[in-house]
Design a protein around this motif. Structure first.
Motif, PDB file in Angstrom:
ATOM      1  N   ALA A 180     -48.825 -19.585  -3.703  1.00 20.76           N
ATOM      2  CA  ALA A 180     -49.902 -19.874  -3.208  1.00 20.76           C
ATOM      3  C   ALA A 180     -50.985 -20.645  -4.195  1.00 20.76           C
ATOM      4  O   ALA A 180     -51.913 -21.043  -3.753  1.00 20.76           O
ATOM      5  N   GLY A 181     -50.675 -20.824  -5.360  1.00 17.11           N
ATOM      6  CA  GLY A 181     -51.689 -21.437  -6.335  1.00 17.11           C
ATOM      7  C   GLY A 181     -52.603 -20.336  -6.962  1.00 17.11           C
ATOM      8  O   GLY A 181     -53.576 -20.576  -7.387  1.00 17.11           O
ATOM      9  N   ILE A 182     -52.187 -18.980  -6.719  1.00 16.46           N
ATOM     10  CA  ILE A 182     -52.677 -18.031  -7.649  1.00 16.46           C
ATOM     11  C   ILE A 182     -52.341 -17.548  -9.031  1.00 16.46           C
ATOM     12  O   ILE A 182     -50.986 -17.478  -9.066  1.00 16.46           O
ATOM     13  N   LEU A 183     -53.056 -17.559  -9.854  1.00 21.52           N
ATOM     14  CA  LEU A 183     -52.427 -17.123 -11.283  1.00 21.52           C
ATOM     15  C   LEU A 183     -52.118 -15.663 -11.425  1.00 21.52           C
ATOM     16  O   LEU A 183     -53.066 -14.856 -11.136  1.00 21.52           O
ATOM     17  N   VAL A 184     -51.001 -15.440 -11.588  1.00 26.01           N
ATOM     18  CA  VAL A 184     -50.560 -13.944 -11.733  1.00 26.01           C
ATOM     19  C   VAL A 184     -49.785 -13.733 -12.943  1.00 26.01           C
ATOM     20  O   VAL A 184     -49.380 -14.707 -13.485  1.00 26.01           O
TER      21      VAL A 184
ATOM     22  N   PHE B  63     -40.857  -5.310 -10.602  1.00 33.46           N
ATOM     23  CA  PHE B  63     -42.308  -6.010 -10.290  1.00 33.46           C
ATOM     24  C   PHE B  63     -42.206  -6.516  -8.711  1.00 33.46           C
ATOM     25  O   PHE B  63     -41.380  -7.506  -8.742  1.00 33.46           O
ATOM     26  N   GLU B  64     -42.708  -6.162  -7.757  1.00 32.70           N
ATOM     27  CA  GLU B  64     -42.826  -6.716  -6.392  1.00 32.70           C
ATOM     28  C   GLU B  64     -43.961  -7.308  -6.086  1.00 32.70           C
ATOM     29  O   GLU B  64     -45.181  -6.984  -6.171  1.00 32.70           O
ATOM     30  N   HIS B  65     -43.860  -8.672  -6.250  1.00 34.06           N
ATOM     31  CA  HIS B  65     -44.984  -9.607  -6.086  1.00 34.06           C
ATOM     32  C   HIS B  65     -45.266  -9.820  -4.516  1.00 34.06           C
ATOM     33  O   HIS B  65     -44.121 -10.155  -3.835  1.00 34.06           O
ATOM     34  N   GLN B  66     -46.405  -9.825  -4.188  1.00 35.06           N
ATOM     35  CA  GLN B  66     -46.862 -10.143  -2.756  1.00 35.06           C
ATOM     36  C   GLN B  66     -48.010 -11.171  -2.720  1.00 35.06           C
ATOM     37  O   GLN B  66     -48.949 -11.025  -3.577  1.00 35.06           O
ATOM     38  N   THR B  67     -48.386 -11.947  -1.690  1.00 40.48           N
ATOM     39  CA  THR B  67     -49.226 -12.883  -1.504  1.00 40.48           C
ATOM     40  C   THR B  67     -49.698 -12.459  -0.101  1.00 40.48           C
ATOM     41  O   THR B  67     -48.963 -12.443   0.917  1.00 40.48           O
ATOM     42  N   HIS B  68     -51.036 -12.165   0.252  1.00 41.11           N
ATOM     43  CA  HIS B  68     -51.687 -11.868   1.493  1.00 41.11           C
ATOM     44  C   HIS B  68     -52.832 -12.957   1.926  1.00 41.11           C
ATOM     45  O   HIS B  68     -53.242 -13.356   1.159  1.00 41.11           O
ATOM     46  N   ASP B  69     -52.574 -13.115   3.290  1.00 45.45           N
ATOM     47  CA  ASP B  69     -53.480 -14.125   3.699  1.00 45.45           C
ATOM     48  C   ASP B  69     -54.994 -13.782   3.886  1.00 45.45           C
ATOM     49  O   ASP B  69     -55.218 -13.703   5.408  1.00 45.45           O
ATOM     50  N   LYS B  70     -55.307 -13.025   3.105  1.00 47.05           N
ATOM     51  CA  LYS B  70     -56.714 -12.940   3.093  1.00 47.05           C
ATOM     52  C   LYS B  70     -57.342 -12.625   1.603  1.00 47.05           C
ATOM     53  O   LYS B  70     -56.518 -12.753   0.915  1.00 47.05           O
ATOM     54  N   PRO B  71     -58.731 -13.014   1.799  1.00 50.45           N
ATOM     55  CA  PRO B  71     -59.192 -13.220   0.310  1.00 50.45           C
ATOM     56  C   PRO B  71     -59.255 -11.957  -0.475  1.00 50.45           C
ATOM     57  O   PRO B  71     -59.299 -11.977  -1.864  1.00 50.45           O
TER      58      PRO B  71
ATOM     59  N   LEU C  53     -58.882 -10.089 -12.161  1.00 48.78           N
ATOM     60  CA  LEU C  53     -58.702 -10.014 -13.693  1.00 48.78           C
ATOM     61  C   LEU C  53     -58.870 -11.462 -14.008  1.00 48.78           C
ATOM     62  O   LEU C  53     -59.542 -11.809 -15.016  1.00 48.78           O
ATOM     63  N   THR C  54     -58.778 -12.545 -13.203  1.00 52.94           N
ATOM     64  CA  THR C  54     -58.911 -13.821 -13.484  1.00 52.94           C
ATOM     65  C   THR C  54     -60.218 -14.558 -12.856  1.00 52.94           C
ATOM     66  O   THR C  54     -60.502 -15.571 -13.506  1.00 52.94           O
ATOM     67  N   GLY C  55     -60.738 -13.792 -11.974  1.00 54.20           N
ATOM     68  CA  GLY C  55     -61.961 -14.570 -11.284  1.00 54.20           C
ATOM     69  C   GLY C  55     -61.830 -15.628 -10.637  1.00 54.20           C
ATOM     70  O   GLY C  55     -62.746 -16.471 -10.002  1.00 54.20           O
ATOM     71  N   GLN C  56     -60.577 -15.886 -10.090  1.00 53.62           N
ATOM     72  CA  GLN C  56     -60.157 -17.148  -9.434  1.00 53.62           C
ATOM     73  C   GLN C  56     -60.863 -16.958  -8.023  1.00 53.62           C
ATOM     74  O   GLN C  56     -60.569 -15.882  -7.632  1.00 53.62           O
ATOM     75  N   GLU C  57     -60.894 -18.131  -7.642  1.00 58.24           N
ATOM     76  CA  GLU C  57     -61.596 -18.019  -6.135  1.00 58.24           C
ATOM     77  C   GLU C  57     -60.439 -18.847  -5.151  1.00 58.24           C
ATOM     78  O   GLU C  57     -59.947 -19.719  -5.453  1.00 58.24           O
ATOM     79  N   HIS C  58     -59.969 -18.156  -4.166  1.00 61.90           N
ATOM     80  CA  HIS C  58     -58.853 -18.707  -3.381  1.00 61.90           C
ATOM     81  C   HIS C  58     -58.898 -17.874  -2.098  1.00 61.90           C
ATOM     82  O   HIS C  58     -59.380 -16.726  -1.964  1.00 61.90           O
ATOM     83  N   PRO C  59     -58.485 -18.553  -0.796  1.00 64.37           N
ATOM     84  CA  PRO C  59     -58.661 -17.919   0.585  1.00 64.37           C
ATOM     85  C   PRO C  59     -57.678 -16.788   0.549  1.00 64.37           C
ATOM     86  O   PRO C  59     -57.705 -16.073   1.397  1.00 64.37           O
ATOM     87  N   LYS C  60     -56.625 -16.892  -0.172  1.00 65.96           N
ATOM     88  CA  LYS C  60     -55.427 -15.831  -0.099  1.00 65.96           C
ATOM     89  C   LYS C  60     -55.336 -14.959  -1.479  1.00 65.96           C
ATOM     90  O   LYS C  60     -56.321 -15.333  -2.296  1.00 65.96           O
ATOM     91  N   THR C  61     -54.665 -13.794  -1.422  1.00 71.44           N
ATOM     92  CA  THR C  61     -54.825 -13.100  -2.721  1.00 71.44           C
ATOM     93  C   THR C  61     -53.259 -12.445  -3.113  1.00 71.44           C
ATOM     94  O   THR C  61     -52.429 -12.284  -2.170  1.00 71.44           O
TER      95      THR C  61
END
Ligand code: FAD
Ligand code: UDP
Length: 396
Positions: free
Chosen positions: A48-52, A252-260, A285-293
């Motif tokens: 999703a383009g989120i730093l994890v 580690f179970e990684h998930q992305t959710h369609d909400k900020p 943690l990262t301060g990233q702005e993104h419509p998903k999380t």
């Protein structure tokens, strides 16, 4: 012929590679069996383009100016103070336990001054603080111990707190104030562009060659090197000759959710429900702005990558046998969380690696003048005080 072969490109190996190359002009080959650098601190942009963080939340904190200044050569920082909520009795309350936690949990209205008296009334004083149970019940009594610590610890370690060294639960303080930060260290910050970018800069020296997807066992007879730095499990190096040192692992179970936003805090702990221990939402943690999380759930496991040395007296005794073997080896240096079987935070590993680099520099200097080969195996302790096993001086 390399001056050094460094096994493992996590904090321990990368700091040593950089210091040996930069300060001592040594030629270094650094390898890692994984397909990336940065060890367990590795971070990356997910689909999703989120730093994890691939291996769970890594929050940098230290009281050591030396460690902070050293890492600042390779990154700028984003100030970040970590806060954690824990799910107890159907509520989310601040962790570490502090005045607000008690008031919310029990519907009280204690001032900070009254909290000390309250804790003194509920505490079960112990003459000797030996185990992770002792440390908590001695400070906060049985009810808070059972609500916040007992089941989390059983889940995380598959051991009762009474079977673990005091140092484990003593990592989490108890406060009489309203300070709800997880850490109180002087320096608290996240690498602005992430850990992996910081490691890339660290390893960018022309004297350093990097090989990924390479296990030490495959390579050791293929390359020539004068000295070895080993940051993998010390028992693996010695073919488990005294038996396996126990480690605890995680899935580690990684998930992305369609909400900020997914949850109310960076980390939510679940001591008493669910098979996982905690959920981390990386954008805090990262301060990233993104419509998903993106979030990660940590599921404790017996099998898998060795993430946590298990602090128990019998394991320290077994480690002491491996340490004695290590000390008898010329030109081999064990360092890091796995190399020295210590439940270290990142800053403690950096301090340990800087100390070893300094010692090796002194030896290299004397080697060059005397032309006498140096036989040296060093298992270093931390010389500069960085962080006690506790998160701050108010620990339980
Ligand atoms: P590692 O990062 O484990 O690096 C060792 C490397 O050696 C690995 O990449 C491995 O692949 C490689 N290796 C091993 N054997 C071989 C071999 N035979 N051949 C080739 N390569 C090999 N610390 C903090 O300060 N703050 C935190 O918030 C924090 N959170 C954490 C959360 C979790 C879930 C975990 C598990 C740890 C956390 N830590 C945290 C601790 C931190 O991860 C460690 O202190 C640090 O990463 C240790 O660095 P290291 O170089 O010793 O080990
Ligand atoms: N712990 C607990 N309840 C919590 C948080 C921590 O019982 O809500 C105990 C548990 O045994 C855990 C230890 O304290 O393993 C150290 O916690 P920390 O958050 O430092 O763990 P880490 O981040 O190293 O996994």
């Amino acid at each position: 012929m390399f001056d050094y072969l460094v096994v493992g490109a996590g904090f321990a190996g990368s700091v040593l590679a950089e210091r040996l190359a930069t300060l001592h002009d040594a030629s270094v080959l650094i390898i890692d069996k994984r397909n990336h650098i940065a060890g367990n601190a590795y971070d990356y942009y997910d689909d999703a383009g989120i730093l994890v963080h691939k291996y769970g939340p890594h929050i940098f904190h230290t009281n050591s100016e030396k460690v902070f200044q050293y890492l600042s050569k390779f990154t700028t920082w984003r100030p970040y103070e970590h806060r954690v909520l824990t799910s107890v009795d159907g509520q989310l309350v601040p962790m570490p336990i502090n005045a607000n936690t008690l008031n919310k949990l029990y519907g009280l209205n204690l001032t900070c001054h009254e909290v000390e008296d309250y804790l003194a009334k509920v505490a079960e004083p112990r003459d000797q603080i030996r185990t992770s149970e002792d440390v908590v019940v001695n400070r906060v009594g049985r009810d808070l111990y059972q609500k916040f610590f007992r089941n989390y610890t059983r889940k995380q370690w598959d051991l009762d707190p009474s079977e673990l060294d005091a140092s484990v639960t003593a990592r989490v303080p108890v406060r009489t104030t309203r300070d709800d930060r997880y850490f109180t260290d002087h320096f608290q910050a996240m690498p602005l562009h992430g850990y992996t970018r910081m490691f890339e800069k660290m390893l960018a020296h022309p004297n350093i060659k990097l090989m990924l997807n390479t296990d030490y066992a495959e390579l050791k007879d293929e390359v020539q090197f004068r000295n070895l730095i080993f940051t993998g499990p010390v028992d693996e190096y010695f073919d488990y000759c005294y038996g396996k040192l126990p480690y605890r692992s995680l899935h580690f179970e990684h998930q992305t959710h369609d909400k900020p936003r997914y949850q109310e805090a960076a980390v939510v702990n679940y001591p008493n429900e669910h098979p996982y221990t905690r959920v981390t939402e990386f954008k805090y943690l990262t301060g990233q702005e993104h419509p998903k999380t993106s979030v990660v759930f940590e599921h404790p496991r017996a099998e898998g990558d060795p993430y946590y040395p298990i602090p128990q007296p019998q394991n320290s005794e077994l480690y002491a046998k491996y340490k004695a073997l290590a000390e008898a080896l010329p030109h081999v240096h064990f360092v890091g969380r796995l190399g020295t079987y210590k439940y270290y935070n990142m800053d403690q590993v950096v301090a340990q690696a800087l100390t070893l680099a300094e010692k090796l520099g002194i030896q290299r200097g004397s080697q060059q003048t005397s032309k006498v080969p140096v036989r040296s195996t060093i298992i270093v302790g931390i010389e500069e005080k960085t962080d006690t096993p506790k998160k701050d001086s108010e620990a339980a």
